[in-house]
Design a protein around this motif. Structure first.
Motif, PDB file in Angstrom:
ATOM      1  N   THR A 342       0.836  -1.256   0.035  1.00 48.19           N
ATOM      2  CA  THR A 342       0.006  -0.072   0.011  1.00 48.19           C
ATOM      3  C   THR A 342       1.096   1.151  -0.172  1.00 48.19           C
ATOM      4  OG1 THR A 342      -1.638   1.246   1.137  1.00 48.19           O
ATOM      5  CG2 THR A 342      -0.122   0.047   2.265  1.00 48.19           C
ATOM      6  N   TRP A 388      -3.010  -5.348  -3.065  1.00 49.71           N
ATOM      7  CA  TRP A 388      -2.247  -4.080  -3.422  1.00 49.71           C
ATOM      8  C   TRP A 388      -3.205  -2.836  -3.744  1.00 49.71           C
ATOM      9  CZ3 TRP A 388       2.668  -5.051  -5.578  1.00 49.71           C
ATOM     10  CH2 TRP A 388       3.126  -4.121  -6.290  1.00 49.71           C
ATOM     11  N   GLN A 389      -2.859  -1.790  -2.956  1.00 50.92           N
ATOM     12  CA  GLN A 389      -3.396  -0.428  -2.813  1.00 50.92           C
ATOM     13  C   GLN A 389      -2.259   0.505  -3.243  1.00 50.92           C
ATOM     14  OE1 GLN A 389      -5.604   0.585   0.509  1.00 50.92           O
ATOM     15  NE2 GLN A 389      -6.350   2.472  -0.492  1.00 50.92           N
ATOM     16  N   LEU A 392      -0.060   0.492  -9.949  1.00 48.80           N
ATOM     17  CA  LEU A 392      -0.035  -0.904 -10.400  1.00 48.80           C
ATOM     18  C   LEU A 392       1.760  -1.382 -10.670  1.00 48.80           C
ATOM     19  CD1 LEU A 392      -2.750  -1.242 -13.007  1.00 48.80           C
ATOM     20  CD2 LEU A 392      -2.761  -2.202 -10.557  1.00 48.80           C
ATOM     21  N   PHE A 413      -6.688  -6.120  -6.195  1.00 51.93           N
ATOM     22  CA  PHE A 413      -6.068  -4.416  -6.514  1.00 51.93           C
ATOM     23  C   PHE A 413      -7.228  -3.513  -6.107  1.00 51.93           C
ATOM     24  CE2 PHE A 413      -3.514  -7.204  -9.055  1.00 51.93           C
ATOM     25  CZ  PHE A 413      -2.299  -6.787  -8.980  1.00 51.93           C
ATOM     26  N   PHE A 502     -10.397  -6.359  -9.083  1.00 47.24           N
ATOM     27  CA  PHE A 502     -10.178  -5.054  -8.989  1.00 47.24           C
ATOM     28  C   PHE A 502     -11.232  -4.398  -8.214  1.00 47.24           C
ATOM     29  CE2 PHE A 502      -7.212  -6.289 -12.146  1.00 47.24           C
ATOM     30  CZ  PHE A 502      -6.067  -5.367 -12.174  1.00 47.24           C
TER      31      PHE A 502
END
Length: 659
Positions: A342, A388-389, A392, A413, A502
């Motif tokens: 993050t 995942w923050q 990309l 994501f 996502f």
């Protein structure tokens, strides 16, 4: 009426031959007036009407005899739905055979399944119709196989039932490629299927290109669908939803959770369950009320230090034997680890909390927040889920993530604070949208993915969520939840292995109510962790189909799949061993409750193509086509007998004989 040799109908003008001969005979005699004959003709006028009628009847009988002979030589068929008169015998006949579990359904009181009935009817029909070449494309490999004759369908091992779903668009693509590569002449494609939605993939987007591709082929291609759409209302399915081994102070035990479903929900039904742990069997009878039943954490004692093994849960036989058993493997529980990357460490506590609260006391969960710079040091072989923050990943970081997904990992994501122009798995973040109002969730998919309904059929409270701010995304993905105007809220990217999702918003209070109404967030994260954990350790649960990457070859059967070829083990239910790993193979979730496509929807898929359809049922003994040329031969003989009887001279009564 249709004909196997329609070109013989070109001889139909020959039915005018008796009429022509009759007219020629009329011209053979010239009329000469003779006084004595005039008196005789006047005396015979009273019987002239009967004589003329007899002449016409004789002429009709002769004409019908010639017509019946021509029709008999043309080999007429009793069934008119095939519409074969326009094309005659095909140069190539391609058979698309659906071998999915639902095709194992049997009719009440009938011994033959849908698949067995379809194979028999196809063999009889195609043997009658004839062709220069027969090709089989079955639903496991989608590879064309040439057949010596349609009768080989009855004994071919590659035509037996499997536990894998079918992919009708992929089968049609294989048929199209075969037609182009071999430059076949007039081609007929026969499809044998029970029209389950999960097998036909009507929402895949491939049907438009398929229709266009077949339309552009220069040779004629005709489609015939042999459908078995009837669903069994009395069928019961069993599915293991969770399996855990735990160690107590006194003993080790197995906790089995399962779900039952049935089509007919009238009254209460007692369902006997049989548990088989490597040959040790036990039984439990449950009372099922309604269409769904869930058994949670049923305890089965394990002998000694039994740490790893396999088992099966089964129910009594019913109309579909393909969904009466479910196989599983178990091992000591592993740590389920989540990695969180993050750019806002202070805002990830809802995600960390959702990833570390275990659904059961015996499970161990852990979550670790990792900077992007330390991705190379992550023990990916121990990770179940990646959250995942941030912007990309690119280059080396993207390769690490792709490798994690390819071995079966899961990734979620979330949009970063500042979207960039990076693209991953075909998806790119665009820009944030803040309309200053709370947006409700307009639609979501409850049949699959992270937001799927519970096994009991109860849906998640997705509709209670509100989004205050979201980030748009571009690229190719499948929306699992949408805001107004179809804006994706949760999307799934297309991957060969693993799962990539996502979210268009974050759990931050300024963005959404995901954290405040935490049920949806918790369930979605836990489902992703569970899917990622399935590829870890020495045991693995697989969905019947081509084995994913990383699965060892050289399988040895432990249970189930008794009649399957060793090369087809991944497509059959059972437990298998390969090297040091145990694997359980089961049918896909979609096979349990897939709806049947209605007639209008199927017709739309083949819109603009030469398409015909016939519906049948399992166990049917009727033939799709039946030659009736014998009836025309009998008609010809009858016409000739009538003609002979009419040509006999009139009997005269002898003088003095009694009246």
């Amino acid at each position: 009426m249709t004909f196997l040799q329609p070109f013989m109908l070109a001889a139909l003008p020959l039915i005018g031959l008796p009429i022509l001969i009759h007219l020629i005979n009329q011209r053979r005699y010239q009329t000469t007036n003779w006084a004595a004959m005039m008196f005789l003709l006047a005396a015979n006028r009273m019987s002239r009407g009967y004589a003329r009628l007899r002449q016409w009847l004789i002429l009709l009988a002769r004409t019908l005899a010639v017509a019946a002979l021509i029709f008999a030589v043309g080999r007429p068929l009793a069934s008119g739905w095939l519409g074969l008169a326009a094309g005659g015998r095909a140069d190539t006949t391609i058979i698309l055979l659906d071998r999915s579990p639902s095709m194992s359904q049997r009719a009440t009181g009938a011994g033959a399944s849908k698949l067995e009935t379809g194979r028999r009817q196809l063999a009889e029909t195609l043997e009658t119709l004839g062709s220069s070449r027969w090709v089989l494309i079955e639903s496991t490999t989608n590879q064309p196989r040439e057949l010596t004759s349609p009768k080989s369908l009855l004994d071919l091992p590659y035509a037996e039932p499997t536990s894998a779903e079918a992919d009708l668009p992929a089968m049609l693509e294989a048929a199209h490629d075969y037609i182009k590569a071999n430059q076949t002449g007039r081609t007929e494609i026969w499809i044998c299927s029970d029209l389950r939605e999960n097998d036909w993939r009507v929402d895949s987007g491939r049907w438009d290109s398929l229709r266009e591709s077949f339309t552009e082929l220069p040779q004629g291609v005709r489609f015939h669908l042999l459908a078995y759409p009837d669903a069994a209302t009395d069928n019961v399915t069993v599915r293991v939803t969770d399996i855990r081994r735990q160690q107590t102070d006194e003993r080790s035990e197995l906790l089995v959770s399962l779900a039952l479903s049935r089509g007919k929900a009238d009254g209460k039904a007692t369902i006997p369950l049989q548990f088989d742990i490597e040959g040790a069997r036990s039984e439990l009878a449950v009372d099922m009320v309604g269409s769904k039943y869930e058994l949670k954490d049923y305890r089965i004692p394990l002998e000694g230090d039994h740490e790893r093994g396999w088992g099966r849960v089964s129910i009594q036989a019913d109309s579909n034997p393909a969904d009466n058993a479910f196989y599983f493997v178990f091992d000591q529980p592993l740590m389920r680890k989540t990695i969180i990357v993050t750019d806002q460490p202070q805002a990830v506590w809802p995600l960390e909390l959702a990833a570390t609260i275990p659904p059961s006391p015996s499970a161990e969960f852990a979550a670790e927040v990792v900077p992007v710079q330390q991705l190379a040091s992550v023990p990916w072989e121990q990770v179940s889920l990646l959250i995942w923050q941030a912007r990309l990943p690119q280059q080396e970081d993207a390769e690490l993530v792709r490798a994690f997904i390819e071995r079966g990992g899961q990734a979620v994501f979330l949009p970063p604070h500042t979207p960039g122009d990076e693209t991953l798995f075909g998806v790119q973040w665009a820009s944030w949208v803040d309309d200053g109002e709370e947006l409700p969730i307009q639609s979501w998919r409850g049949d699959q993915g992270l937001l799927a309904n519970a096994m009991s059929g109860e849906s998640l409270p997705v509709g209670d969520l509100h989004v205050r701010r979201y980030c748009t995304m571009s690229g190719k993905s499948t929306a699992l939840a949408s805001l107004r105007d179809g804006v994706p809220l949760l999307a799934r990217a297309t991957t060969d292995q693993g799962g990539v999702y996502f979210w268009a918003t974050t759990p931050a209070p300024s963005d959404s109510s995901l954290a405040a109404d935490g049920i949806v967030l918790y369930v979605a994260v836990q489902r992703a962790i569970a899917s990622g954990a399935e590829v870890l350790g020495n045991t693995r649960s697989l969905t019947a189909g081509p084995p994913p990457a990383g699965v060892p070859t050289g399988w040895e059967r432990l249970s189930g799949a008794e009649t399957a070829l060793s090369t087809e083990y991944p497509f059959h239910q059972g437990t298998f061993a390969a090297k040091d790993r145990l694997m359980a193979v089961n049918r896909a979730v979609g096979e349990d409750e897939a709806a049947v496509l209605d007639e209008a929807r199927v017709a739309g898929l083949f819109g603009g193509l030469d398409f015909s359809r016939v519906d049948d049922r399992a166990g049917s003994l009727k033939s799709l086509v039946q030659e009736i040329w014998r009836l025309f031969l009998i008609g010809m003989i009858a016409a000739m007998v009538c003609e002979a009887a009419l040509c006999l001279p009139k009997l005269r009564r002898r003088e003095g004989a009694p009246t």
